[in-house]
Design a protein around this motif. Structure first.
Motif, PDB file in Angstrom:
ATOM      1  N   ARG B  38     -43.581  29.381   0.832  1.00  0.00           N
ATOM      2  CA  ARG B  38     -44.700  29.802  -0.003  1.00  0.00           C
ATOM      3  C   ARG B  38     -46.050  29.378   0.546  1.00  0.00           C
ATOM      4  NH1 ARG B  38     -43.865  26.473  -5.394  1.00  0.00           N
ATOM      5  NH2 ARG B  38     -45.981  27.156  -5.825  1.00  0.00           N
ATOM      6  N   ASN B  41     -50.037  30.209   5.973  1.00  0.00           N
ATOM      7  CA  ASN B  41     -51.460  30.558   5.974  1.00  0.00           C
ATOM      8  C   ASN B  41     -51.678  31.874   6.737  1.00  0.00           C
ATOM      9  OD1 ASN B  41     -51.465  29.949   8.729  1.00  0.00           O
ATOM     10  ND2 ASN B  41     -51.972  27.799   8.335  1.00  0.00           N
ATOM     11  N   VAL B 239     -40.816  32.051  -1.500  1.00  0.00           N
ATOM     12  CA  VAL B 239     -41.092  33.227  -2.329  1.00  0.00           C
ATOM     13  C   VAL B 239     -40.458  34.416  -1.618  1.00  0.00           C
ATOM     14  CG1 VAL B 239     -43.227  32.394  -3.363  1.00  0.00           C
ATOM     15  CG2 VAL B 239     -43.313  33.585  -1.169  1.00  0.00           C
ATOM     16  N   ALA B 398     -47.943  10.363   7.572  1.00  0.00           N
ATOM     17  CA  ALA B 398     -47.080  10.579   6.408  1.00  0.00           C
ATOM     18  C   ALA B 398     -46.920  12.062   6.123  1.00  0.00           C
ATOM     19  CB  ALA B 398     -47.666   9.880   5.195  1.00  0.00           C
ATOM     20  N   MET B 399     -45.694  12.475   5.845  1.00  0.00           N
ATOM     21  CA  MET B 399     -45.426  13.882   5.572  1.00  0.00           C
ATOM     22  C   MET B 399     -45.034  14.056   4.116  1.00  0.00           C
ATOM     23  SD  MET B 399     -43.290  14.739   9.009  1.00  0.00           S
ATOM     24  CE  MET B 399     -42.870  16.397   8.571  1.00  0.00           C
ATOM     25  N   PRO B 400     -45.328  15.207   3.557  1.00  0.00           N
ATOM     26  CA  PRO B 400     -44.885  15.465   2.184  1.00  0.00           C
ATOM     27  C   PRO B 400     -43.371  15.598   2.143  1.00  0.00           C
ATOM     28  CG  PRO B 400     -45.836  17.443   3.119  1.00  0.00           C
ATOM     29  CD  PRO B 400     -46.034  16.354   4.131  1.00  0.00           C
ATOM     30  N   ASP B 406     -46.127  19.659  -0.898  1.00  0.00           N
ATOM     31  CA  ASP B 406     -47.360  19.846  -0.131  1.00  0.00           C
ATOM     32  C   ASP B 406     -48.298  20.800  -0.851  1.00  0.00           C
ATOM     33  OD1 ASP B 406     -48.995  19.616   2.257  1.00  0.00           O
ATOM     34  OD2 ASP B 406     -48.506  21.731   2.534  1.00  0.00           O
ATOM     35  N   VAL B 407     -47.727  21.899  -1.347  1.00  0.00           N
ATOM     36  CA  VAL B 407     -48.555  22.910  -2.002  1.00  0.00           C
ATOM     37  C   VAL B 407     -49.164  22.354  -3.292  1.00  0.00           C
ATOM     38  CG1 VAL B 407     -48.516  25.149  -3.148  1.00  0.00           C
ATOM     39  CG2 VAL B 407     -47.255  24.828  -1.029  1.00  0.00           C
ATOM     40  N   LEU B 408     -48.353  21.598  -4.036  1.00  0.00           N
ATOM     41  CA  LEU B 408     -48.831  21.134  -5.337  1.00  0.00           C
ATOM     42  C   LEU B 408     -49.473  19.767  -5.270  1.00  0.00           C
ATOM     43  CD1 LEU B 408     -45.877  22.462  -7.467  1.00  0.00           C
ATOM     44  CD2 LEU B 408     -48.081  23.530  -7.015  1.00  0.00           C
ATOM     45  N   GLY B 409     -49.610  19.250  -4.062  1.00  0.00           N
ATOM     46  CA  GLY B 409     -50.389  18.033  -3.881  1.00  0.00           C
ATOM     47  C   GLY B 409     -49.688  16.767  -4.307  1.00  0.00           C
ATOM     48  N   SER B 418     -44.097  21.129 -10.693  1.00  0.00           N
ATOM     49  CA  SER B 418     -44.415  21.496 -12.066  1.00  0.00           C
ATOM     50  C   SER B 418     -43.812  22.850 -12.426  1.00  0.00           C
ATOM     51  CB  SER B 418     -45.928  21.561 -12.239  1.00  0.00           C
ATOM     52  OG  SER B 418     -46.421  22.659 -11.513  1.00  0.00           O
ATOM     53  N   ALA B 420     -45.002  25.569 -13.387  1.00  0.00           N
ATOM     54  CA  ALA B 420     -45.673  26.797 -12.947  1.00  0.00           C
ATOM     55  C   ALA B 420     -45.077  27.339 -11.660  1.00  0.00           C
ATOM     56  CB  ALA B 420     -47.147  26.534 -12.739  1.00  0.00           C
ATOM     57  N   SER B 421     -44.529  26.442 -10.838  1.00  0.00           N
ATOM     58  CA  SER B 421     -44.034  26.887  -9.544  1.00  0.00           C
ATOM     59  C   SER B 421     -42.569  27.303  -9.617  1.00  0.00           C
ATOM     60  CB  SER B 421     -44.170  25.756  -8.535  1.00  0.00           C
ATOM     61  OG  SER B 421     -43.266  24.729  -8.899  1.00  0.00           O
ATOM     62  N   PRO B 424     -41.055  31.525  -8.790  1.00  0.00           N
ATOM     63  CA  PRO B 424     -41.726  32.359  -7.786  1.00  0.00           C
ATOM     64  C   PRO B 424     -41.101  33.738  -7.690  1.00  0.00           C
ATOM     65  CG  PRO B 424     -40.303  30.760  -6.744  1.00  0.00           C
ATOM     66  CD  PRO B 424     -40.304  30.437  -8.200  1.00  0.00           C
TER      67      PRO B 424
END
Lengths: 267, 427
Positions: B38, B41, B239, B398-400, B406-409, B418, B420-421, B424
């Motif tokens: 998802r 870029n 997605v 450091a990696m997510p 990563d997307v949701l911080g 959360s 909302a995700s 998809p």
């Protein structure tokens, strides 16, 4: 960690990258054939994105070519009918016929197997002044006057170069030895050109009131040669405009559709 | 990425086909339902852009070939006839010539993206190697296509490049000369050379099509890499390709086509060399023989080496080595985002390639030659020294924990995504 990356930021970076890359390419243009500092950009009616040729200028340019340049330089890729086509000098059909008829065209063989000459028709190509390169060299002190059909695209600077060359004849600096039969012209590679300055004030008669000065002759014939090199420029500019409008609208719709779909997700 | 097929044939004909040639199922699973990270870029849109340009080049090229005459004394004028007398000929030809440039611009971004995000690392080595083959086939096709114009630069580029094979003479005397004459079909570049270049220029694009199919197949086994370089772990990491990426790709493609058409309509000869509007003349060498812009970095490398044979080896190596990238790079971390030292080396590498491109257009003398040599050393240094050595001691940042984090911080190994995700797939 990144919290939230807006697509606009991503897009901005992507686009900036693309254009930076393109700009980097511009930094490395091909080697200039003439001396770049001698070639100044002129204002041309056709250079802007919506630019079109100036009919009067092309017609005058044709006259200069015909009366001066054509003695040595051919335009083998141009046909007389082109002179009457849209986007060019747009001479009338009768004028095109008359201009074509001035040419002597070799045709044949006839029923007796003989080649013969006849007067030109609009469908004929311009007749080159010399039968071949050797004949051209023999008649021109060993130099070969090149065909000018696409010359405006074959030199860095294009019509600006042609104008600079035609108006660039000067008295040679004292320390320079100009060869026998050569002329000094700093715009030409090496500074020496076998073509003597071809244009002088009042050498071609203009009937539309344009002043008969060297700069006008040079400018008109350079514009004319740009047309011979790029006869579809007007069609290109017109179609391009429509195409661009379409693409920008399409891009807008695609962006909205993309945003709408991606709004379902947190991203 | 292997995933359970969600295709349900609804009509009688779809069912009939599904047990005979399940092409609808293939399309549905691979182009519509394909699970795609998802977080891709806009750099990930260049694969689609490249496919588009392959189609543009094929479509315009096939029509151009109907009007082109591959003969040494007629080729140049036949191109001009296309520009003047063929309906829309000027558009077809300018699209084809500028399309080649856009194709390379896109492929360089595509390659750079693969290098930055480590898309060549396991399990995508085959995908990457196929990509290098594609790049080679593209270069050969573009070179041959450029020669067909039979202008001065076409002719002399063919002369210079085919002559590279004569360097084989220094290994086996006479071998190089024999090979070169075999390629030329004579003792100099001429009519026979042109006809074979034309034949191969028509053949190779179909080889490219075949390679593209393999490339996409090899992509669809492991699935897309993504900016984090972390594999898809849960459903919320991905997605479906359609409509998320079909729309994103279409939008990016549209912007790229604006750039393309900007060149076609308003600066069609900007990227070409004016000298190529002079007909080929075997008796007159142009003052500077310069390839099209997309070959300039490699041309600079070729000329940087004083010895002809080693120059050719470096030239071939500069491209061939790319195929070994998956094994040269020892770092276990895919994405450069988490490689604090490599980041700088990567930036340097890009600058070096751009600088070599600049130097390739300049005469090979004086300071230009010196910088070409430094650039060549840095280019190979990156591939042969930095990539293998750096992976051993670089400490990744450091990696997510996952793509979703990563997307949701969320921090590395963070909590559950959360709500909302979580949907998809909803459409």
């Amino acid at each position: 960690m990144r919290k939230f990356v807006s697509p606009a930021r991503n897009l901005a970076f992507g686009l900036a990258g693309t254009f930076l890359f393109a700009a980097a390419l511009v930094v490395a243009p091909p080697q200039a054939v003439g001396k770049a500092d001698q070639i100044k950009a002129q204002s041309w009616s056709f250079s802007a994105p919506f630019g079109m040729y100036d009919r009067g200028q092309l017609q005058r340019g044709y006259k200069v070519y015909k009366q001066v340049c054509a003695a040595c330089h051919g335009l083998r890729l141009v046909r007389f009918r082109n002179l009457g086509e849209p986007g060019g000098p747009e001479f009338s059909a009768a004028a095109v016929k008359a201009l074509a008829a001035e040419a002597e065209v070799q045709d044949g063989p006839n029923d007796d197997g003989e080649m013969f000459t006849r007067s030109g028709r609009p469908s004929d190509a311009f007749v080159s002044p010399f039968a071949n390169v050797n004949a051209a060299r023999a008649a021109n002190n060993g130099a070969y006057p090149p065909d000018l059909s696409v010359m405006a695209k074959a030199r860095v600077g294009g019509p600006d170069y042609l104008y600079a060359l035609l108006t660039g004849y000067k008295k040679a600096p004292g320390d320079m030895k100009v060869g026998e039969g050569m002329s000094y012209n700093p715009v030409f590679t090496g500074g020496q050109i076998a073509m003597a300055s071809p244009l002088d004030a009042d050498s071609v008669e203009y009937t539309d009131g344009t002043p008969q000065i060297l700069e006008n002759y040079a400018k008109d014939v350079s514009a004319f040669l740009m047309w011979t090199a790029e006869p579809k420029l007007e069609e290109r500019h017109k179609l391009g405009f429509r195409f661009m409008i379409y693409l920008f609208i399409l891009a807008g719709f695609l962006y909205m559709a993309k945003r709408r779909v991606w709004a379902r997700l947190k991203h | 990425m292997a995933h359970a097929s969600s295709y349900k044939p609804n009509t009688a004909i779809a069912k009939w086909f599904d047990v005979r040639l399940p092409i609808m199922r293939l399309m549905h699973d691979q182009l519509q339902d394909f699970p795609t990270p998802r977080n891709l870029n806009y750099l990930w849109t260049f694969g689609g852009i490249l496919t588009f340009f392959l189609v543009v080049q094929l479509a315009t090229g096939i029509v151009l070939a109907m009007h082109y005459v591959p003969h040494e004394s007629m080729a140049f004028d036949s191109v001009e006839r296309i520009m003047r007398d063929v309906n829309w000929g000027w558009l077809l030809r300018y699209m084809h010539s500028n399309g080649a440039s856009m194709f390379f611009l896109a492929v360089y971004i595509h390659i750079a993206r693969g290098m930055y995000y480590g898309s060549y690392k396991a399990p995508r080595e085959v995908l990457w190697v196929l990509g290098v083959f594609l790049f080679l086939a593209m270069m050969a096709t573009a070179f041959m296509g450029y020669s067909l114009v039979w202008g001065q630069m076409s002719f002399w580029a063919v002369t210079v490049i085919t002559n590279l094979f004569s360097s084989l003479d220094s290994i086996v005397p006479g071998l190089g000369t024999t090979v070169v004459q075999w390629i030329w079909g004579g003792f100099a570049v001429g009519g026979p050379t042109l006809t074979r270049l034309f034949s191969l220029h028509y053949l190779l694009p179909f080889v490219i099509v075949g390679l593209v199919i393999l490339h996409i197949w090899a992509l669809h086994v492991p699935g897309n890499n993504n900016p984090t370089g972390i594999d898809i772990k849960t459903k919320s990491d991905a997605v479906p390709f359609h409509p998320y990426y079909t729309l994103k790709d279409a939008y990016a493609l549209c912007l790229f086509v604006i750039l393309f058409m900007g060149f076609v309509f308003y600066a069609p000869n900007f990227l070409g060399d004016p000298v190529n509007y002079e007909q080929a003349d075997p008796l007159q060498t142009p003052p500077h023989i310069v390839p099209e812009w997309y070959f300039l970095p490699f041309y600079a490398i070729l000329r940087a080496i004083p010895d002809k044979l080693f120059g050719v080896i470096a030239f071939a190596g500069s491209i061939g080595l790319l195929a070994f990238l998956p094994w040269l790079d020892t770092s276990k971390v895919r994405s450069t985002r988490y490689r604090p030292i490599y980041k700088w080396f990567f930036a340097l590498f890009i600058i070096v390639v751009l600088a070599l491109g600049y130097l390739g257009a300049k005469p090979a003398e004086g300071v230009y030659l010196l910088f070409s040599r430094i650039g060549t050393a840095l280019y190979f240094g990156h591939l042969l020294v930095v990539l293998p050595v750096l992976g051993w001691f670089e400490k990744p940042s450091a990696m997510p924990g996952s793509i979703t984090d990563d997307v949701l911080g969320k921090g590395s190994g963070g909590s559950r995504p959360s709500a909302a995700s979580a949907s998809p797939g909803r459409r």
